[in-house]
Design a protein around this motif. Structure first.
Motif, PDB file in Angstrom:
ATOM      1  N   LYS A  66       5.115 -11.217   1.475  1.00 52.94           N
ATOM      2  CA  LYS A  66       6.035 -10.156   1.598  1.00 52.94           C
ATOM      3  C   LYS A  66       6.057  -9.259   0.269  1.00 52.94           C
ATOM      4  O   LYS A  66       6.035  -7.996   0.216  1.00 52.94           O
ATOM      5  CB  LYS A  66       7.344 -10.383   1.909  1.00 52.94           C
ATOM      6  CG  LYS A  66       7.592 -10.959   3.300  1.00 52.94           C
ATOM      7  CD  LYS A  66       7.867  -9.779   4.325  1.00 52.94           C
ATOM      8  CE  LYS A  66       8.217 -10.029   5.819  1.00 52.94           C
ATOM      9  NZ  LYS A  66       8.237  -9.288   6.726  1.00 52.94           N
ATOM     10  N   SER A  69       2.850  -7.220  -0.096  1.00 46.16           N
ATOM     11  CA  SER A  69       2.747  -5.993   0.722  1.00 46.16           C
ATOM     12  C   SER A  69       3.790  -5.008   0.295  1.00 46.16           C
ATOM     13  O   SER A  69       3.449  -3.719   0.188  1.00 46.16           O
ATOM     14  CB  SER A  69       2.981  -6.413   2.161  1.00 46.16           C
ATOM     15  OG  SER A  69       2.165  -7.261   2.904  1.00 46.16           O
ATOM     16  N   LYS A  70       5.122  -5.259   0.042  1.00 47.80           N
ATOM     17  CA  LYS A  70       6.045  -4.170  -0.109  1.00 47.80           C
ATOM     18  C   LYS A  70       6.001  -3.602  -1.672  1.00 47.80           C
ATOM     19  O   LYS A  70       6.149  -2.574  -2.015  1.00 47.80           O
ATOM     20  CB  LYS A  70       7.608  -4.805   0.014  1.00 47.80           C
ATOM     21  CG  LYS A  70       7.706  -5.474   1.500  1.00 47.80           C
ATOM     22  CD  LYS A  70       7.374  -4.374   2.539  1.00 47.80           C
ATOM     23  CE  LYS A  70       7.601  -4.862   3.927  1.00 47.80           C
ATOM     24  NZ  LYS A  70       7.446  -3.908   4.899  1.00 47.80           N
ATOM     25  N   ALA A  71       5.858  -4.591  -2.611  1.00 44.18           N
ATOM     26  CA  ALA A  71       5.968  -4.425  -3.966  1.00 44.18           C
ATOM     27  C   ALA A  71       4.572  -4.012  -4.677  1.00 44.18           C
ATOM     28  O   ALA A  71       4.493  -3.464  -5.901  1.00 44.18           O
ATOM     29  CB  ALA A  71       6.812  -5.359  -4.627  1.00 44.18           C
ATOM     30  N   SER A 191      -3.359  -1.000  -2.501  1.00 43.90           N
ATOM     31  CA  SER A 191      -2.145  -1.210  -2.205  1.00 43.90           C
ATOM     32  C   SER A 191      -0.996  -0.137  -2.544  1.00 43.90           C
ATOM     33  O   SER A 191       0.025   0.247  -1.793  1.00 43.90           O
ATOM     34  CB  SER A 191      -1.779  -2.192  -3.452  1.00 43.90           C
ATOM     35  OG  SER A 191      -0.214  -2.437  -3.440  1.00 43.90           O
ATOM     36  N   GLU A 194      -1.376   2.242   0.687  1.00 45.49           N
ATOM     37  CA  GLU A 194      -0.623   1.552   1.741  1.00 45.49           C
ATOM     38  C   GLU A 194       0.970   1.695   1.604  1.00 45.49           C
ATOM     39  O   GLU A 194       1.740   1.979   2.314  1.00 45.49           O
ATOM     40  CB  GLU A 194      -0.849   0.226   1.511  1.00 45.49           C
ATOM     41  CG  GLU A 194      -0.289  -0.685   2.523  1.00 45.49           C
ATOM     42  CD  GLU A 194      -0.536  -2.204   2.524  1.00 45.49           C
ATOM     43  OE1 GLU A 194      -0.334  -3.004   3.522  1.00 45.49           O
ATOM     44  OE2 GLU A 194      -0.808  -2.724   1.420  1.00 45.49           O
ATOM     45  N   ARG A 195       1.561   1.999   0.149  1.00 48.02           N
ATOM     46  CA  ARG A 195       2.912   2.305  -0.065  1.00 48.02           C
ATOM     47  C   ARG A 195       3.213   3.801  -0.246  1.00 48.02           C
ATOM     48  O   ARG A 195       4.131   4.169  -1.229  1.00 48.02           O
ATOM     49  CB  ARG A 195       3.220   1.217  -1.253  1.00 48.02           C
ATOM     50  CG  ARG A 195       3.299  -0.233  -0.961  1.00 48.02           C
ATOM     51  CD  ARG A 195       3.563  -0.925  -2.070  1.00 48.02           C
ATOM     52  NE  ARG A 195       2.813  -1.126  -3.071  1.00 48.02           N
ATOM     53  CZ  ARG A 195       2.735  -0.883  -4.436  1.00 48.02           C
ATOM     54  NH1 ARG A 195       4.096  -0.169  -4.644  1.00 48.02           N
ATOM     55  NH2 ARG A 195       1.904  -0.822  -5.272  1.00 48.02           N
ATOM     56  N   ARG A 229      -0.399   1.224   9.169  1.00 47.16           N
ATOM     57  CA  ARG A 229       0.984   1.540   9.465  1.00 47.16           C
ATOM     58  C   ARG A 229       1.280   1.392  10.885  1.00 47.16           C
ATOM     59  O   ARG A 229       2.371   1.487  11.281  1.00 47.16           O
ATOM     60  CB  ARG A 229       1.220   2.934   8.715  1.00 47.16           C
ATOM     61  CG  ARG A 229       1.149   3.004   7.137  1.00 47.16           C
ATOM     62  CD  ARG A 229       1.613   4.187   6.783  1.00 47.16           C
ATOM     63  NE  ARG A 229       1.219   4.253   5.338  1.00 47.16           N
ATOM     64  CZ  ARG A 229       0.346   5.100   4.835  1.00 47.16           C
ATOM     65  NH1 ARG A 229      -0.606   5.831   5.719  1.00 47.16           N
ATOM     66  NH2 ARG A 229       0.026   5.149   3.463  1.00 47.16           N
TER      67      ARG A 229
END
Length: 473
Positions: A66, A69-71, A191, A194-195, A229
């Motif tokens: 997690k 993916s998020k940070a 990354s 992606e963010r 996404r």
């Protein structure tokens, strides 16, 4: 750091000062005049010292997925380095068994976070033509860590009474290097995009490629991110038929990697060599020799993986490891009884040669490729969660082997090597029939160029496409 943690525990748990302080029952058993050659280290608490790291890494890998993916990959590595530093302080400064096991658990958290982020980081920054070689540098430094831990144990074994503290404390050096290095590295373009940090992703891509025109690769990453996404639940996507090929292969590779018996050999090499008749110093020196073989064989893998391919390395190694394990089993079965004399000097040296042959085969195949193939086969939308499954499976079965090996050695005696040999046969059959070649295939083209072309896996991809078509209609 990971390699050092793998290698250091076997040497430390064979040091008398460490055993006297934390495992006096094992120490007394070891000193007994008529000891059982196979059972003198059989103690669940002693095995928990080694294996607690891996169960902690298993749990941490899902949280790390997690965070990754998020940070991003970079913060995940930074968190890993902090866990490593806490673990080093607790183990090196340990005053009781609880303190050192808690230290190993924190080291395990570090392993879970680092092993989740680093292979993904390497696969995402690597150009396709050297992706295999660059990713195997991950395994190369694991082997260097194991070698360094064996060298440290060799010299600290005769420093009384705190040699074991020095061995565990030196892990602070790579932990500190990782902490500083994680601040200096850049985030991967994948990354960042992606963010939603698209322009920053383009800038980083130009930097790591060293050219201004990166449009083709940039557009490919953007497209992959847009597809990712659309997947709101990566775990659910991972359970669909189209994800079955990389998921099954990733999980099986991790199980097979452990059931080669490699970690049993590397964790407990000093213990194993003491069992066949070497003294403590000679056993640790033999571990240094196997560590050197491990490093140089991994370097060979870096050279061959993008030339010969993945499959040929795995299949050749199965033959080499199988022969080594069977002969070791036969020698121990005939020459090393539960009580009484050890092997002759010549037989014991031959066992070391066979262990080196086994390690050599593993180090240029199942060791590095067990991490490389899962990191390059998942599509972006399931890459992080899919790789978390790979990491957690690896840690689960590493825990099982670490916790069970000394008890299995006690109960099965020489038969344990035949047990691992049987698994190597299964691995070879799996590779021959179910593992396609991924050499030179772009990460985001695996479905079209690999899975759709494979005699078995294409049915899963076709089934998923059929369901999608029905929904559209």
């Amino acid at each position: 750091m990971f390699g050092y943690d793998v290698g250091i525990s076997g040497g430390v748990t064979s040091m008398d000062d460490f055993l006297k302080k934390f495992f006096p029952v094992v120490y007394k058993k070891k000193q007994h005049a008529h000891e059982n050659n196979y059972c003198k280290y059989d103690n669940q608490s002693l095995q928990l010292f080694t294996s607690s790291l891996y169960i902690a890494a298993l749990i941490a890998s899902f949280v790390a997925s997690k965070v990754c993916s998020k940070a991003g990959r970079k913060p995940t590595v930074q968190i890993a380095s902090i866990f490593f530093l806490i673990g080093v302080v607790l183990t090196a400064g340990g005053l009781n068994i609880e303190m050192i096991i808690f230290g190993r658990i924190f080291l395990g958290f570090g392993v879970g976070f680092a092993n989740q982020a680093v292979p993904l980081f390497l696969s995402e920054i690597a150009p396709t033509n050297i992706r295999g070689a660059l990713n195997i540098s991950f395994q190369l430094f694991i082997t260097i860590g194991i070698l360094l831990s064996n060298l440290v144990n060799y010299f600290t074994a005769n420093i009384h009474p705190h040699g074991w503290r020095i061995s565990l404390g030196i892990a602070g050096i790579p932990a500190s290097m990782l902490c500083v290095g994680s601040i200096l590295i850049c985030e991967t373009p994948t990354s960042l995009i992606e963010r939603h940090k698209v322009e920053k992703g383009r800038k980083v891509l130009r930097k790591i490629r060293g050219v201004e025109n990166v449009d083709d690769e940039f557009d490919s990453i953007v497209h992959a991110c847009e597809m990712a996404r659309q997947v709101k639940d990566p775990f659910r996507k991972l359970m669909k038929p189209v994800s079955r090929p990389p998921l099954v292969i990733a999980i099986c590779l991790q199980i097979f990697q452990q059931f080669t018996g490699i970690n049993a050999v590397m964790f407990y090499a000093p213990v194993l060599f003491q069992t066949v008749g070497f003294g403590n110093d000679a056993a640790l020196l033999s571990s240094v020799i196997t560590g050197l073989v491990n490093v140089f064989s991994t370097i060979i893998s870096i050279y061959l993986v993008d030339k010969a391919g993945r499959r040929i390395l795995l299949l050749e190694a199965c033959v080499q490891m199988l022969i080594s394990q069977v002969i070791i089993g036969i020698i121990l079965f005939k020459g090393l009884k539960a009580t009484g004399a050890n092997l002759s000097k010549g037989e014991a040296i031959f066992v070391v040669v066979l262990v080196c042959t086994f390690v050599m085969g593993f180090a240029w195949s199942w060791g590095p490729l067990g991490w490389l193939i899962p990191s390059e086969t998942f599509p972006l939308e399931t890459r992080s969660v899919g790789f978390a499954f790979a990491v957690s499976t690896n840690m689960l079965f590493t825990f099982v082997i670490a916790q069970a090996f000394l008890s299995m050695l006690c109960k099965m005696q020489a038969g344990i090597f035949f047990f691992f040999a049987a698994w190597i046969i299964i691995m070879g059959v799996f590779t021959w029939f179910l593992l396609p070649e991924t050499k030179g295939v772009p990460v985001d083209s695996m479905v079209d160029k690999v899975w759709k072309q494979h005699w078995f896996w294409r049915s899963f991809v076709a089934e998923d496409e059929f369901r999608t078509d029905v929904k559209v209609v």
